[in-house]
Enzyme design. Structure first.
Site, PDB file in Angstrom:
ATOM      1  N   GLY A  60       0.859  -1.488   0.174  1.00  0.00           N
ATOM      2  CA  GLY A  60      -0.020   0.346   0.164  1.00  0.00           C
ATOM      3  C   GLY A  60       1.151   1.787   0.334  1.00  0.00           C
ATOM      4  N   CYS A  91       5.224  -5.852   1.577  1.00  0.00           N
ATOM      5  CA  CYS A  91       5.752  -4.507   1.651  1.00  0.00           C
ATOM      6  C   CYS A  91       5.123  -3.715   2.720  1.00  0.00           C
ATOM      7  CB  CYS A  91       5.565  -4.623   0.310  1.00  0.00           C
ATOM      8  SG  CYS A  91       6.186  -2.016  -0.058  1.00  0.00           S
ATOM      9  N   TYR A  92       4.550  -3.357   2.637  1.00  0.00           N
ATOM     10  CA  TYR A  92       3.632  -2.404   3.321  1.00  0.00           C
ATOM     11  C   TYR A  92       2.825  -2.918   4.792  1.00  0.00           C
ATOM     12  CZ  TYR A  92       0.566   0.461   6.102  1.00  0.00           C
ATOM     13  OH  TYR A  92      -0.994   1.481   6.865  1.00  0.00           O
ATOM     14  N   HIS A 178       8.051  -7.981  -3.321  1.00  0.00           N
ATOM     15  CA  HIS A 178       6.512  -8.402  -4.216  1.00  0.00           C
ATOM     16  C   HIS A 178       6.856  -9.688  -4.308  1.00  0.00           C
ATOM     17  CE1 HIS A 178       4.686  -4.246  -2.964  1.00  0.00           C
ATOM     18  NE2 HIS A 178       5.643  -4.224  -3.378  1.00  0.00           N
ATOM     19  N   GLU A 180       4.311 -11.208  -5.751  1.00  0.00           N
ATOM     20  CA  GLU A 180       2.827 -11.021  -6.629  1.00  0.00           C
ATOM     21  C   GLU A 180       4.178 -10.071  -7.920  1.00  0.00           C
ATOM     22  OE1 GLU A 180       3.367  -9.205  -4.700  1.00  0.00           O
ATOM     23  OE2 GLU A 180       2.548  -7.139  -4.654  1.00  0.00           O
ATOM     24  N   SER A 232     -23.417  -5.524 -24.744  1.00  0.00           N
ATOM     25  CA  SER A 232     -22.260  -4.717 -25.740  1.00  0.00           C
ATOM     26  C   SER A 232     -21.443  -5.776 -26.477  1.00  0.00           C
ATOM     27  CB  SER A 232     -21.420  -4.359 -24.510  1.00  0.00           C
ATOM     28  OG  SER A 232     -20.272  -5.124 -24.378  1.00  0.00           O
ATOM     29  N   GLY A 233     -21.622  -7.146 -25.969  1.00  0.00           N
ATOM     30  CA  GLY A 233     -20.811  -7.802 -27.197  1.00  0.00           C
ATOM     31  C   GLY A 233     -19.969  -8.457 -26.806  1.00  0.00           C
ATOM     32  N   GLY A 234     -19.264  -7.463 -26.313  1.00  0.00           N
ATOM     33  CA  GLY A 234     -18.090  -7.772 -24.275  1.00  0.00           C
ATOM     34  C   GLY A 234     -18.315  -9.738 -24.791  1.00  0.00           C
ATOM     35  N   VAL A 235     -16.713  -9.779 -24.138  1.00  0.00           N
ATOM     36  CA  VAL A 235     -16.570 -11.216 -23.119  1.00  0.00           C
ATOM     37  C   VAL A 235     -18.117 -11.115 -21.791  1.00  0.00           C
ATOM     38  CG1 VAL A 235     -14.497 -11.231 -22.560  1.00  0.00           C
ATOM     39  CG2 VAL A 235     -15.476 -12.473 -22.948  1.00  0.00           C
ATOM     40  N   ASP A 236     -17.061 -10.327 -21.461  1.00  0.00           N
ATOM     41  CA  ASP A 236     -17.635  -9.745 -19.738  1.00  0.00           C
ATOM     42  C   ASP A 236     -19.412  -9.823 -19.648  1.00  0.00           C
ATOM     43  OD1 ASP A 236     -15.182  -9.752 -19.165  1.00  0.00           O
ATOM     44  OD2 ASP A 236     -15.402  -7.164 -18.607  1.00  0.00           O
ATOM     45  N   SER A 237     -19.544  -9.216 -21.022  1.00  0.00           N
ATOM     46  CA  SER A 237     -21.341  -9.058 -20.279  1.00  0.00           C
ATOM     47  C   SER A 237     -22.163  -9.984 -21.426  1.00  0.00           C
ATOM     48  CB  SER A 237     -21.946  -7.813 -21.042  1.00  0.00           C
ATOM     49  OG  SER A 237     -21.888  -7.642 -22.452  1.00  0.00           O
ATOM     50  N   THR A 238     -21.412 -10.550 -22.320  1.00  0.00           N
ATOM     51  CA  THR A 238     -22.076 -11.408 -23.705  1.00  0.00           C
ATOM     52  C   THR A 238     -21.519 -13.440 -22.208  1.00  0.00           C
ATOM     53  OG1 THR A 238     -21.221 -10.648 -25.043  1.00  0.00           O
ATOM     54  CG2 THR A 238     -21.625 -13.384 -24.988  1.00  0.00           C
ATOM     55  N   LYS A 381     -10.343 -11.022 -15.471  1.00  0.00           N
ATOM     56  CA  LYS A 381     -10.890 -10.673 -17.019  1.00  0.00           C
ATOM     57  C   LYS A 381     -10.301 -12.873 -17.279  1.00  0.00           C
ATOM     58  CE  LYS A 381     -11.869  -8.542 -19.987  1.00  0.00           C
ATOM     59  NZ  LYS A 381     -13.219  -7.933 -20.395  1.00  0.00           N
TER      60      LYS A 381
END
Ligand code: XMP
Length: 525
Positions: A60, A91-92, A178, A180, A232-238, A381
């Protein structure tokens, strides 16, 4: 969304701000353990800890000793120690552990940013299968001066004496670097060691395992009535719509694709055809491009553009819904393709994350009293893409680059008008075509042109020209939180540039953006 049930033991990543927590959670999931991000000030009590297998304190941007620094409650720390829950501070988070457990933290003489050599001094399980000297990624000014009493220093760097420590006879660790971040050579191994060897967790989680649970969740929430899908045709909404279809069937679902006029060539129609081909019965196309252009007239400020687009979007959606209600009956639900990182970028989850931009796809409509269904709200994603693939959604959709809700409006610097939209649409098509042709479309996260608010001199044929400049933004990224400009072959960039200046009237110069995120963002606005 309800907490996910069929995960035996979750890893909680405690968010102390910035964008570190999500990267850590993603990595942990990639390694096969289910991780969730929680704000540092959440109430984490005995009950919540029941199915928690390990806790990670994230990095952070703060200093533990500064006024109002985000710190976990002392009672939580005591509880973790008492229940012997494995804790890793990064880290933090490493500094938080030292500070709160009786060690000390101070401002370092010089910061340590970027690559550093870690020297492992004590061979602990945490560093199993890693060499004594290894490259790690550092990003800190503060240092742990004294680790907490009863701890052992495990590793150092040239600048940081306490680069890793553990509490003796406890499962509590802190690392200043880090693990990650990809630049940490053995970061994955170190995280895996912590989760498997120290916390005793089993790497058996995969996003596909949750499909049935998502479907069940949607089913149990659905109490009848129609379902509106902002598609929208995007992968998420589809994918979100597809999961809802699997849960309740498509008779009650109405997918509305709004042509905002801010889409790419043929995009709205393509989306409608693709959704129909997936078996959705009711797919409605609304052409509202004039309305959006009108709403954007004279607006230059990017956030104001976003606000107006969001407002218009929901106005149009609501109007369409009311029309459909007359034919089909009442709408009770709205499906959105919100994914996990959308929630931080809009400042909704991870309360201490800095708010960066407002994304319209998580703004709730005001006039529509609909229950929001967000089946993908807990996924990253790449996980959504995996799910989509498993469900049989076509590769063209699965591999599609993200496209911002406000569309081309944020790729035209300054005021939006039809002429500029025409330029950016033609240029977008060229960029996408050339990337596909060169076989690199899937290798990059996003690739698009941006219309700059400047004209420059050029020469076309024998005549001097004074025309617009376009910037090319092509980035590689894992989740859009950070991104690097794509190091594509010059010949490909040259081909794109020459096609744009030759085929798009009004443009005589193309620039390639070579800044990374941070400090730049992916979009220009
Ligand atoms: P930035 O530009 O912040 O973008 O680095 C990160 C990711 O988010 C997308 N983006 C948006 N998506 N509404 C959206 O739905 C927006 O207002 C918006 N602004 C940026 C961007 O394309 C990238 O994938």
């Amino acid at each position: 969304m309800k907490p996910l049930r069929d995960i035996q033991r979750r890893v909680l990543v405690v968010d102390f701000g910035g964008q570190y927590a999500h990267l850590i959670a993603r990595r942990i999931r990639e390694l096969g353990f289910y991780a969730e991000v929680v704000p540092y000030d959440s109430e984490i009590g005995v009950n919540m800890l029941k199915d928690v297998g390990a806790i990670v304190f994230s990095g952070g941007p703060h200093s533990v000793y500064e006024e109002g620094a985000p710190l976990p409650s002392r009672s939580l720390l005591l509880l973790l120690l008492e229940k012997n829950i494995p804790v890793l501070g990064i880290c933090y988070g490493h500094q938080v552990l030292s500070y709160m457990l009786g060690g000390s933290v101070r401002r370092g003489e010089r910061g340590e940013y970027g690559s550093a050599v870690l020297e492992v001094e004590v061979r602990d399980e945490l560093f199993e299968d890693t060499p004594t000297k290894q490259r790690v990624w550092m990003s800190h000014m503060d240092v742990v001066e004294e680790p907490p009493p009863g701890s052992i220093v495990l590793a150092k760097t040239e600048v940081t004496r306490v680069a890793a420590f553990k509490l003796k006879n406890k499962r509590v660790y802190g690392v200043q670097f880090h693990p990650e971040v990809r630049h940490t050579e053995y970061g994955y191994t170190i995280l895996r060691n912590f989760l498997e060897k120290i916390a005793g967790l089993e790497a058996s989680w995969r996003p596909e395992l949750l499909v049935n649970q998502i479907i069940e969740d949607v089913r149990s929430r659905y109490k009848g009535g129609n379902i509106l899908v902002a598609a929208s045709g995007g992968v998420d909404s589809t994918t979100a719509a597809y999961l809802v279809k699997m849960a309740v069937g498509d008779d009650v679902m109405h997918l509305v694709v709004i042509d905002t006029g801010l889409l790419r060539i043929g995009e709205a129609k393509w989306a409608v055809d693709m959704l129909r081909s997936l078996g959705f019965k009711h797919v409605h196309l609304v052409d509202a491009s004039k309305e959006f252009l009108e709403a954007l007239r004279g607006v230059k400020d990017p956030e104001e553009k976003r606000r107006r687009i969001a407002e218009t979007y929901f106005k149009v959606l609501e109007r369409e819904a009311l029309k459909l209600e007359e034919l089909y009956g009442k709408f009770k639900y709205l499906v959105q393709g919100t994914i996990y990182p959308d929630r931080i970028e809009s400042g909704r989850a991870g309360r201490s994350s800095d708010r960066i931009k407002s994304h319209h796809n998580v703004t709730l409509p005001k006039g529509l009293y609909l229950n929001i269904i967000e089946p993908l709200a807990n996924f990253y994603k790449d996980e959504v893409r995996r799910l989509a693939s498993t469900l049989g959604i076509p590769p063209k959709v699965v591999k599609r680059h993200p496209f911002p809700g406000p569309g081309l409006a944020v790729r035209i610097i300054g005021e939006v008008n039809e002429e500029k939209l025409d330029i950016i649409r033609r240029a977008s098509l060229i960029v996408e075509e050339e990337l596909e042709k060169a076989g690199v479309y899937e290798e990059v996260w996003q690739a698009f042109p941006v219309l700059l608010p400047l004209k420059t001199t050029g020469v076309k044929g024998d005549a001097r020209s004074y025309e617009r400049a376009v910037a090319l933004r092509i980035v590689v990224s894992e989740d859009a939180m950070t991104a690097e400009y794509a190091k594509l072959p010059w010949s490909l960039l040259e081909r794109i540039a020459s096609r744009i200046v030759n085929e798009v009237r009004g443009v005589n110069r193309v620039l390639y953006d070579i800044t990374n995120k941070p400090p730049a963002t992916i979009e220009f606005e």
